[in-house]
Scaffold this active site. Structure first.
Site, PDB file in Angstrom:
ATOM      1  N   GLU A  66      -4.639   3.607   2.100  1.00  0.00           N
ATOM      2  CA  GLU A  66      -4.632   2.143   2.325  1.00  0.00           C
ATOM      3  C   GLU A  66      -4.120   1.410   1.075  1.00  0.00           C
ATOM      4  O   GLU A  66      -3.411   0.408   1.169  1.00  0.00           O
ATOM      5  CB  GLU A  66      -6.058   1.707   2.687  1.00  0.00           C
ATOM      6  CG  GLU A  66      -6.391   0.228   2.541  1.00  0.00           C
ATOM      7  CD  GLU A  66      -5.915  -0.614   3.702  1.00  0.00           C
ATOM      8  OE1 GLU A  66      -4.724  -0.490   4.037  1.00  0.00           O
ATOM      9  OE2 GLU A  66      -6.703  -1.392   4.236  1.00  0.00           O
ATOM     10  N   THR A  80      -0.610  -8.558   3.666  1.00  0.00           N
ATOM     11  CA  THR A  80      -1.936  -8.680   3.045  1.00  0.00           C
ATOM     12  C   THR A  80      -1.817  -9.067   1.577  1.00  0.00           C
ATOM     13  O   THR A  80      -2.554  -9.930   1.083  1.00  0.00           O
ATOM     14  CB  THR A  80      -2.714  -7.351   3.184  1.00  0.00           C
ATOM     15  OG1 THR A  80      -2.917  -7.103   4.571  1.00  0.00           O
ATOM     16  CG2 THR A  80      -4.061  -7.405   2.494  1.00  0.00           C
TER      17      THR A  80
HETATM   18  N1  HSE Z   1     -10.411  -7.947   3.306  1.00  0.00           N
HETATM   19  C1  HSE Z   1      -8.983  -7.824   3.268  1.00  0.00           C
HETATM   20  C2  HSE Z   1      -8.383  -9.213   3.094  1.00  0.00           C
HETATM   21  C3  HSE Z   1      -8.511  -7.198   4.531  1.00  0.00           C
HETATM   22  O1  HSE Z   1      -8.837 -10.125   3.787  1.00  0.00           O
HETATM   23  O2  HSE Z   1      -7.486  -9.381   2.285  1.00  0.00           O
HETATM   24  C4  HSE Z   1      -7.029  -7.145   4.664  1.00  0.00           C
HETATM   25  O3  HSE Z   1      -6.681  -6.596   5.915  1.00  0.00           O
END
Ligand code: HSE
Length: 311
Positions: free
Chosen positions: A132, A185
Site C-alpha cells: 500500500e 490519495t
Molecule cells: N485514511 C486515508 C486518507 C485513506 O484518508 O488519506 C486513503 O484511502
C-alpha cells in the site's frame, strides 16, 4: 486451473468512516480486486498481466502494489521460488475505495495459500502495508486492515500497530456512490492542514468515541449523531463536484450519515436497512447524473471475512 495456481478476491474498503481519519475503516462485499498467482519454476517475481486499470498501473515489480507486498513477504521468509502475478482491478484507481490496499491484501493472502505458509493475518499485515505504501506514499492501515481482516476495524496505534475489530450492528448497510472523478490519495492528503484547532479536536474525538460506542451497542441514533467529520471533510469535499447536494440527497433518503470514503471521490452513506440503502443509491445517483457525471453505486453489508479463495 492447475494446483500450482490460485485466484483470490480481496474486498474494497471504506476508510476514515467520517471522523476517524487514518484510524477507522470497514470492508465491503463488493467491489473487490481479483489476484491470480502461479508458481514458476524459476525464482522470478513477475507481473504477467493487469486488467481493469486503463493501462495505468506499473509492471515494474518494485512499483506495483501487489508485487511489492509479495516481495516484502518473500524476502522476510526467504522464499526463493518464483511467482507470476495477474492483477484484475474491479474498481477504479483513485476511487477512494481502497483499490491499492485490496490488491496488496489479495497478493499476500494468495501467496500464503499458494505456498502453504500458514501465516496469520497479523503476519501478513506488514507486507500488505508495504505494498500500500508504494501507491499512497503514506503509512495508513485503515484500508489494508479492514480488507485483510473484514469487519469494522479501529487502528488504535501504529507503533506498534494495534488493530481492534469492532462489532458490526446487524442491520447496518452501506451505500457507495462513486462519481467519475479521480482523486489521488497523496494529493488529497497534501491539502490537509498540518495543525488543527483544539476546538475541532474536541468535537472530532467526541464523535469518534461515540461512533465506536454506537457500533458496539448497535445504537443507530448515536451512529447517526456522531458520523460527522469537522477536520478533513471541509477540505476534501471541495474536490468532489456536487458534494453537498449528494450528501443532502443521501440524508433525505434516510441515511444515518454520509461522508467521504477514504480520500474520495467515492462517498458512503450508512443506513439500517437494505431498502433505505437502495433508495440512497437511487437518489444520490440521480443527483450525480444531473450534475453531468457518470457514476457507479454499490449497496453492501460490512464484509466480515476479508479476502477469499475463488478457485
Ligand atoms: N485514511 C486515508 C486518507 C485513506 O484518508 O488519506 C486513503 O484511502
Amino acid at each position: 486451473m492447475s494446483e500450482k495456481s490460485i485466484k483470490v478476491f480481496a474486498p474494497a474498503s471504506v476508510s476514515n468512516i467520517g471522523p476517524g481519519f487514518d484510524i477507522l475503516g470497514f470492508a465491503l462485499n463488493e467491489p473487490g480486486d481479483e489476484i491470480v498467482l502461479k508458481k514458476l519454476i524459476n525464482s522470478q517475481i513477475e507481473i504477467a498481466s493487469i486488467t481493469g486499470d486503463g493501462g495505468k498501473l506499473p509492471f515494474d515489480i518494485l512499483k506495483n502494489t501487489a508485487s511489492v507486498a509479495i516481495k516484502s513477504l518473500m524476502d522476510k521468509y526467504q522464499i526463493t521460488d518464483g511467482v507470476s502475478i495477474e492483477v484484475n482491478k474491479k474498481m477504479g484507481l483513485g476511487s477512494g475505495l481502497g483499490s491499492s490496499a485490496a490488491s496488496a491484501v489479495g497478493a499476500v493472502f494468495a501467496l500464503n495459500e499458494l505456498f502453504e505458509l500458514n501465516l496469520s493475518k497479523e503476519d501478513l499485515l506488514e507486507h500488505a502495508l508495504a505494498g500500500e505504501f508504494v501507491a499512497s506514499k503514506a503509512i495508513h492501515a485503515d484500508n489494508v486492515a479492514p480488507s485483510l481482516y473484514g469487519g469494522i476495524i479501529l487502528i488504535r496505534g501504529y507503533e506498534p500497530i494495534d488493530i481492534i475489530k469492532i462489532n458490526t450492528p446487524k442491520d447496518l448497510f452501506c451505500t457507495i456512490i462513486y462519481p467519475d472523478i479521480e482523486i489521488k490519495t497523496s494529493e488529497a492528503r497534501a491539502i490537509l492542514p498540518k495543525e488543527v484547532p483544539m476546538k475541532s479536536v474536541v468535537t472530532q474525538t467526541g464523535n469518534i468515541a461515540a461512533l465506536i460506542y454506537g457500533f458496539a451497542t448497535e445504537n443507530y441514533s448515536l451512529i447517526s449523531r456522531s458520523l460527522k467529520d469537522v477536520i478533513v471533510e471541509p477540505y476534501r469535499s471541495k474536490l468532489i463536484t456536487g458534494y453537498d447536494e449528494i450528501k443532502q440527497a443521501a440524508l433525505e433518503a434516510g441515511a444515518l450519515g454520509c461522508s467521504i470514503s477514504g480520500s474520495g471521490p467515492s462517498m458512503f452513506a450508512l443506513s439500517n436497512s437494505e431498502e433505505v440503502a437502495n433508495r440512497i443509491a437511487l437518489e444520490t445517483k440521480r443527483v450525480v447524473t444531473n450534475i453531468g457525471l457518470a457514476s457507479v453505486t454499490y449497496v453492501s453489508e460490512v464484509n466480515q471475512v476479508g479476502p477469499k479463495i475463488l478457485n
